[in-house]
Design a protein around this motif. Structure first.
Motif, short mmCIF file in Angstrom:
data_model
loop_
_atom_site.label_atom_id
_atom_site.label_comp_id
_atom_site.label_asym_id
_atom_site.label_seq_id
_atom_site.Cartn_x
_atom_site.Cartn_y
_atom_site.Cartn_z
N GLN A 70 0.75 -1.25 0.00
CA GLN A 70 -0.02 0.13 0.10
C GLN A 70 0.76 1.40 0.13
O GLN A 70 0.67 2.35 -0.81
CB GLN A 70 -0.88 0.04 1.38
N LYS A 100 2.23 1.66 -3.42
CA LYS A 100 0.93 2.12 -4.45
C LYS A 100 0.84 3.72 -4.24
O LYS A 100 0.56 4.39 -4.98
CB LYS A 100 -0.14 1.42 -4.13
N ASN A 101 0.71 4.09 -2.89
CA ASN A 101 0.61 5.32 -2.66
C ASN A 101 1.95 6.26 -3.18
O ASN A 101 1.69 7.60 -3.35
CB ASN A 101 0.74 5.72 -1.00
N SER A 123 3.29 0.85 -9.62
CA SER A 123 2.18 0.04 -10.13
C SER A 123 2.27 -1.60 -10.09
O SER A 123 1.52 -2.31 -10.35
CB SER A 123 1.69 0.38 -11.60
N MET A 140 -2.63 -4.10 -8.10
CA MET A 140 -1.23 -4.01 -8.39
C MET A 140 -0.69 -5.19 -9.13
O MET A 140 -1.15 -6.15 -8.74
CB MET A 140 -0.27 -3.88 -7.10
N LYS A 179 0.57 2.83 -15.89
CA LYS A 179 -0.39 2.24 -14.90
C LYS A 179 -0.39 0.76 -14.69
O LYS A 179 0.41 0.27 -15.83
CB LYS A 179 -2.03 2.75 -15.46
N ALA A 180 -0.74 0.19 -13.70
CA ALA A 180 -0.67 -1.23 -13.45
C ALA A 180 -1.70 -1.94 -14.88
O ALA A 180 -2.53 -1.50 -15.47
CB ALA A 180 -1.37 -1.65 -12.24
#
Length: 338
Positions: A87, A90-91, A95, A127, A316-317
């Motif tokens: 997390q 990701k923040n 990705s 992700m 992006k993922a």
């Protein structure tokens, strides 16, 4: 558009690698710009879910049990801690999360069961999930695929001829066999190498030849500069120059035009200008976050500032689609996998 080839010769790649530097970068940059998303850079974060105590003798690795490097041995990380790290990554803009375990090979035991649960859990964060766990059998690769694993990293490190000088506890064919198992399970392949091990330029070219002549190019090719660690056999190796990294990245971009080429270990020693040259030469992926397993790495904030300066955007993922995972797993919420 540039032809994707799988029949490169050593001489052809050597001619590219040894071309005048500015000509080499221009050619690589031109090929890179044939992809309309050339300014898009994939950000991955790498965490060590099981640290130290590895039985292998990789001459560069601080996690080998036989070397006294000051790395503390830690058992497999709790799933909740992995999720928190994911997390945070990701923040920060990542990705993809790559989870590394200091194993020679995967064993069918409770620790592997825990890794499967981690893969499922990180998937719930939307992700891409990558693992680097050592050698895999076909059935283990398939089990990871069924859990939703997006990518598997298994580097060749160097050329086949040079390999025995760096590692004696497994063979080059072992490495290639694991890549076959990963590909057969329809998991994205991540495989590259390290420069600065004391290899020759011919070894670097040979490694790129092996990667580019695989039946399908790896979706991701990390190019690492050795980070010498006290206590390892390669502790006194001189650091490679940024221009050697640029040559490797540019050559990889030319011979594998569709591959994501990752500027990996060694970035802490590079200025923003030097990293910019690597992006110009065709790099379109980095590892972000304070550590790469056990070695230092630039922070997310530093990288975001660099991206803004250079006009780069995070990829992006799942840009190339999600893996084929069971419908019930896709529909699970994060609370269900915790």
């Amino acid at each position: 558009m540039t032809e994707v080839r799988h029949n490169w010769t050593q001489d052809e790649i050597a001619e590219i690698y040894h071309s005048p530097l500015l000509d080499l970068v221009y050619r690589a940059a031109t090929i890179h710009r044939e992809n309309k998303d050339y300014s898009e850079v994939q950000i991955s974060s790498l965490i060590s879910i099981k640290t130290g105590g590895c039985p292998e003798d990789c001459a560069y690795c601080p996690q080998a049990a036989r070397y006294n490097t000051g790395v503390d041995v830690h058992a497999i990380m709790p799933k909740e801690q992995v999720l928190a790290a994911a997390q945070k990554a990701k923040n920060g803009g990542a990705s993809r999360l790559c989870m590394g375990a200091a194993w020679r090979e995967v064993r069918d035991n409770r620790d592997f069961d825990k890794v499967i649960e981690m893969v499922q859990a990180v998937n719930s964060l939307d992700m891409e999930v990558c693992c680097t766990l050592g050698m895999l059998t076909e059935s283990q690769a398939q089990r990871l695929a069924d859990a939703g694993l997006y990518a598997y990293n298994h580097n060749l490190d160097t050329s086949e001829d040079d390999y025995k000088r760096i590692i004696t506890t497994r063979t080059y064919d072992d490495r290639l066999q694991t890549l076959e198992h990963v590909r057969k399970a329809k998991i994205s392949v991540c495989s590259g190498g390290i420069i600065g091990l004391g290899e020759t330029e011919a070894d670097r070219i040979s490694m790129l030849k092996t990667l580019s002549n695989l039946p399908k190019h790896p979706e991701s090719v990390p190019i690492n500069a050795l980070v010498p660690v006290k206590g390892t056999p390669l502790a006194d190796q001189p650091r490679v120059s940024v221009w050697e990294m640029v040559r490797m990245i540019a050559t990889a971009r030319i011979v594998m035009p569709k591959t994501v080429v990752r500027l990996s270990a060694g970035r802490t020693e590079m200025t923003t200008l030097e990293q910019a040259f690597c992006f110009m030469a065709g790099a379109n992926s980095i590892f972000a976050g304070e550590k790469l397993l056990t070695t230092p790495n630039p922070s997310f904030d530093d990288d975001m500032a660099m991206f803004e300066l250079l006009g780069l955007t995070p990829r992006k993922a799942f840009k190339n689609g999600r893996p084929n995972i069971p419908k019930e797993l896709k529909e699970m919420s994060i609370n269900e996998v915790i």
